[in-house]
Structure formats: structure tokens, C-alpha cells
Design an enzyme around this catalytic site. Structure first.
Site, PDB file in Angstrom:
ATOM      1  CG  ASN A  25     -34.371  -7.651   4.354  1.00  0.00           C
ATOM      2  OD1 ASN A  25     -35.111  -7.095   4.116  1.00  0.00           O
ATOM      3  ND2 ASN A  25     -34.118  -6.503   5.736  1.00  0.00           N
TER       4      ASN A  25
ATOM      5  CE1 TYR B 204     -27.443  -6.200  16.171  1.00  0.00           C
ATOM      6  CE2 TYR B 204     -25.253  -5.865  15.805  1.00  0.00           C
ATOM      7  CZ  TYR B 204     -26.378  -5.373  15.989  1.00  0.00           C
ATOM      8  OH  TYR B 204     -26.409  -4.033  15.809  1.00  0.00           O
TER       9      TYR B 204
ATOM     10  CG  ASP C 139     -32.694 -15.055  11.100  1.00  0.00           C
ATOM     11  OD1 ASP C 139     -32.638 -14.873  10.517  1.00  0.00           O
ATOM     12  OD2 ASP C 139     -34.733 -14.602  11.736  1.00  0.00           O
TER      13      ASP C 139
ATOM     14  CG  PHE D 239     -23.793  -5.629   9.913  1.00  0.00           C
ATOM     15  CD1 PHE D 239     -23.660  -5.198  11.319  1.00  0.00           C
ATOM     16  CD2 PHE D 239     -21.973  -4.340   9.768  1.00  0.00           C
ATOM     17  CE1 PHE D 239     -23.343  -5.001  12.616  1.00  0.00           C
ATOM     18  CE2 PHE D 239     -22.072  -3.799  11.484  1.00  0.00           C
ATOM     19  CZ  PHE D 239     -21.796  -4.184  11.997  1.00  0.00           C
TER      20      PHE D 239
END
Length: 187
Positions: free
Chosen positions: A112, A15, A91, A64
């Protein structure tokens, strides 16, 4: 005064420098400029630094993205930091690439990570710095887009914007969210 500055992202080399990890990238730049070193601690990588009379805890959650709220709640409670001294960097697909937008409160929208923080804290009364990643993806490809790495052109564009984001963090701690919004939201 204590502050918790949270950069949202996903842990792991796969990532690294992906669009969803812009929060990690901003905190890495801030830590580097402050000579702060991240340590692997409970729920995340933590670095400590100070600016004048402000003690800053920089958090990159390892829970996460979709479970970021657990890490945020833990470190707020552990360090006894009030929610008004919380700044979350994430973001944002709705903003053009490299745009920066500071808000003192608000909904999570479709993000989320922010949504989980709202849910866990039972509050939207905390600040967030949204970093635009654009929305140049085909219909139905949003997840693929946010998990893709920035290309070289995007990284070049982002470098000065990340530097500006570190200035926004400093201003947030030293001058407060309202003054910082007035100073930076139109740049």
C-alpha cells in the site's frame, strides 16, 4: 546531485522495529553511520548528509504508510529532485527474511505504501529497495504479521542485512541504479 532516500514505515513508538517499519530501520542505520540527525519537518522526519558530490535527503514519512506518496511528492518538489534520484526502501512479504532486491522501476504489487507513491507521482519510474520480511503467517493474518515486532532472532539476522542495505544506498547515489543492481542483487 541531490537524492531523496525514503524509508517507509509508520510513525510512533508502537510501530518501532515492526516488520512494516524496516524502511525506517535502514534509514536510522544509514543516518547513524553518517552522523546525520533527523528533524521533524513537513510530512516527515528529514536528515541531510552527503557522500562525495551527492547531497542526500533521508525521509521517514509521518503520513503513515498508506499516504507516503504525499511526503515523497512534497520533498521531491521542495528540493527539486528528479524521480530518477528517488530510492524508496520498503518491506516485502514475497522475499525471504533479510533478502535485498533493488529495482529501477516497477509496479507496487500489493504494498500500500508503494501503491500510494505510484498513485501520487503518476509514475513507476523510480527505484525501490525491497527488504524481505518473509511470509510466515497464517492465512488472513497478513496485517497482524507486518505490524508485529521482529523477534530477537530476526533482529540478529537483519543487522548485517541492514548494513548491506546502507552500502546499496551509497552505491545507488555514487554508481547509479543499474551498476548497483549488478553488484548487489545476487548477494
Amino acid at each position: 546531485m541531490k537524492y531523496l532516500i525514503v524509508g517507509l514505515g509508520n510513525p510512533g513508538t508502537e510501530y518501532h522495529e515492526t516488520r512494516h517499519n524496516i524502511g525506517f530501520m535502514v534509514l536510522d542505520a544509514f543516518a547513524k553511520a553518517s552522523n546525520a540527525v533527523f528533524q521533524d519537518k513537513r510530512y516527515g522526519f528529514i536528515a541531510e548528509t552527503s557522500i562525495k558530490n551527492c547531497q542526500l535527503f533521508l525521509l521517514k514519512p509521518t503520513t503513515f504508510m498508506n499516504l507516503s506518496g504525499n511526503a515523497v511528492r512534497y520533498w521531491l518538489n521542495k528540493e527539486n529532485i528528479p524521480q530518477e534520484n528517488l530510492l524508496v526502501i520498503s518491506d516485502d512479504l514475497a522475499l525471504p527474511m533479510g533478502s535485498l532486491r533493488l529495482k529501477s522501476k516497477g509496479s507496487a504489487g500489493s504494498h500500500n505504501g508503494l501503491g500510494n507513491i505510484v498513485s501520487v507521482l503518476c509514475s513507476t519510474e523510480w527505484s525501490r529497495l525491497r527488504v524481505g520480511i518473509g511470509n510466515d503467517y497464517p492465512m488472513g493474518q497478513q496485517i497482524k504479521f507486518v505490524l508485529e515486532k521482529f523477534n530477537q532472532e530476526e533482529l540478529s539476522l537483519l543487522e548485517p542485512r541492514i548494513e548491506l542495505a546502507t552500502e546499496i544506498i551509497k552505491s545507488f547515489c555514487l554508481q547509479g541504479v543499474d551498476r548497483t543492481m549488478n553488484l548487489y542483487n545476487n548477494k
